[in-house]
Scaffold this motif. Sequence first.
Motif, PDB file in Angstrom:
ATOM      1  N   VAL A 133      -3.820   0.753 -42.149  1.00  0.00           N
ATOM      2  CA  VAL A 133      -4.526  -0.434 -42.613  1.00  0.00           C
ATOM      3  C   VAL A 133      -3.589  -1.625 -42.808  1.00  0.00           C
ATOM      4  O   VAL A 133      -3.915  -2.747 -42.417  1.00  0.00           O
ATOM      5  N   LEU A 134      -2.428  -1.403 -43.375  1.00  0.00           N
ATOM      6  CA  LEU A 134      -1.579  -2.521 -43.779  1.00  0.00           C
ATOM      7  C   LEU A 134      -0.680  -3.076 -42.684  1.00  0.00           C
ATOM      8  O   LEU A 134      -0.248  -4.221 -42.776  1.00  0.00           O
ATOM      9  N   SER A 187       4.136  10.446 -44.586  1.00  0.00           N
ATOM     10  CA  SER A 187       2.893  11.196 -44.508  1.00  0.00           C
ATOM     11  C   SER A 187       3.118  12.597 -43.939  1.00  0.00           C
ATOM     12  O   SER A 187       2.573  13.584 -44.454  1.00  0.00           O
ATOM     13  N   LEU A 239       6.061   4.944 -43.162  1.00  0.00           N
ATOM     14  CA  LEU A 239       4.899   5.494 -43.863  1.00  0.00           C
ATOM     15  C   LEU A 239       4.340   6.721 -43.147  1.00  0.00           C
ATOM     16  O   LEU A 239       3.906   7.677 -43.786  1.00  0.00           O
ATOM     17  N   ARG A 288       5.498   0.713 -40.799  1.00  0.00           N
ATOM     18  CA  ARG A 288       4.465   1.658 -40.376  1.00  0.00           C
ATOM     19  C   ARG A 288       5.081   3.009 -40.018  1.00  0.00           C
ATOM     20  O   ARG A 288       4.557   4.065 -40.386  1.00  0.00           O
ATOM     21  N   SER A 337      -2.378  11.725 -47.129  1.00  0.00           N
ATOM     22  CA  SER A 337      -3.498  10.969 -46.555  1.00  0.00           C
ATOM     23  C   SER A 337      -3.437   9.500 -46.935  1.00  0.00           C
ATOM     24  O   SER A 337      -3.750   8.630 -46.113  1.00  0.00           O
ATOM     25  N   MET A 338      -3.023   9.192 -48.161  1.00  0.00           N
ATOM     26  CA  MET A 338      -2.947   7.795 -48.578  1.00  0.00           C
ATOM     27  C   MET A 338      -1.832   7.042 -47.859  1.00  0.00           C
ATOM     28  O   MET A 338      -1.989   5.869 -47.517  1.00  0.00           O
ATOM     29  N   SER A 339      -0.705   7.689 -47.605  1.00  0.00           N
ATOM     30  CA  SER A 339       0.361   6.993 -46.887  1.00  0.00           C
ATOM     31  C   SER A 339      -0.011   6.790 -45.421  1.00  0.00           C
ATOM     32  O   SER A 339       0.307   5.744 -44.843  1.00  0.00           O
ATOM     33  N   SER A 348       5.607  -2.213 -35.667  1.00  0.00           N
ATOM     34  CA  SER A 348       5.906  -0.833 -36.060  1.00  0.00           C
ATOM     35  C   SER A 348       7.389  -0.518 -36.078  1.00  0.00           C
ATOM     36  O   SER A 348       7.784   0.536 -36.511  1.00  0.00           O
ATOM     37  N   LEU A 371      -3.127   6.442 -44.320  1.00  0.00           N
ATOM     38  CA  LEU A 371      -4.146   5.394 -44.356  1.00  0.00           C
ATOM     39  C   LEU A 371      -3.512   4.026 -44.596  1.00  0.00           C
ATOM     40  O   LEU A 371      -3.909   3.030 -43.974  1.00  0.00           O
ATOM     41  N   SER A 372      -2.521   3.960 -45.461  1.00  0.00           N
ATOM     42  CA  SER A 372      -1.822   2.694 -45.705  1.00  0.00           C
ATOM     43  C   SER A 372      -1.105   2.207 -44.457  1.00  0.00           C
ATOM     44  O   SER A 372      -1.089   1.013 -44.168  1.00  0.00           O
ATOM     45  N   ALA A 373      -0.511   3.124 -43.728  1.00  0.00           N
ATOM     46  CA  ALA A 373       0.175   2.743 -42.492  1.00  0.00           C
ATOM     47  C   ALA A 373      -0.809   2.180 -41.477  1.00  0.00           C
ATOM     48  O   ALA A 373      -0.503   1.217 -40.768  1.00  0.00           O
TER      49      ALA A 373
END
Length: 81
Positions: A73-74, A10, A6, A3, A65-67, A80, A69-71
Amino acid sequence: MTRKKLFKLSLITLAIGVGLLAIAYFFFHFVTDSGVTFTWHPEAGKPFVTDMIGQLAVLFLFASSMSALSALVLFDEKNSD
């Protein structure tokens, strides 16, 4: 990936995207066919170059934004590292 990594990715891609947007603004208003000028122009002198730099900036902002969001959600907060 963790996390923390990511979120770091980001932030780095966000900084690159914002920097590229500033460069696109400079190209839009200050670069003409005759070269770099220091007078502000309301229309683009090199619209194709400005568009390509702007598209690259948007891709970096999307990756940011995708990284992030991935951090979120996943990965759990307790994992962490």
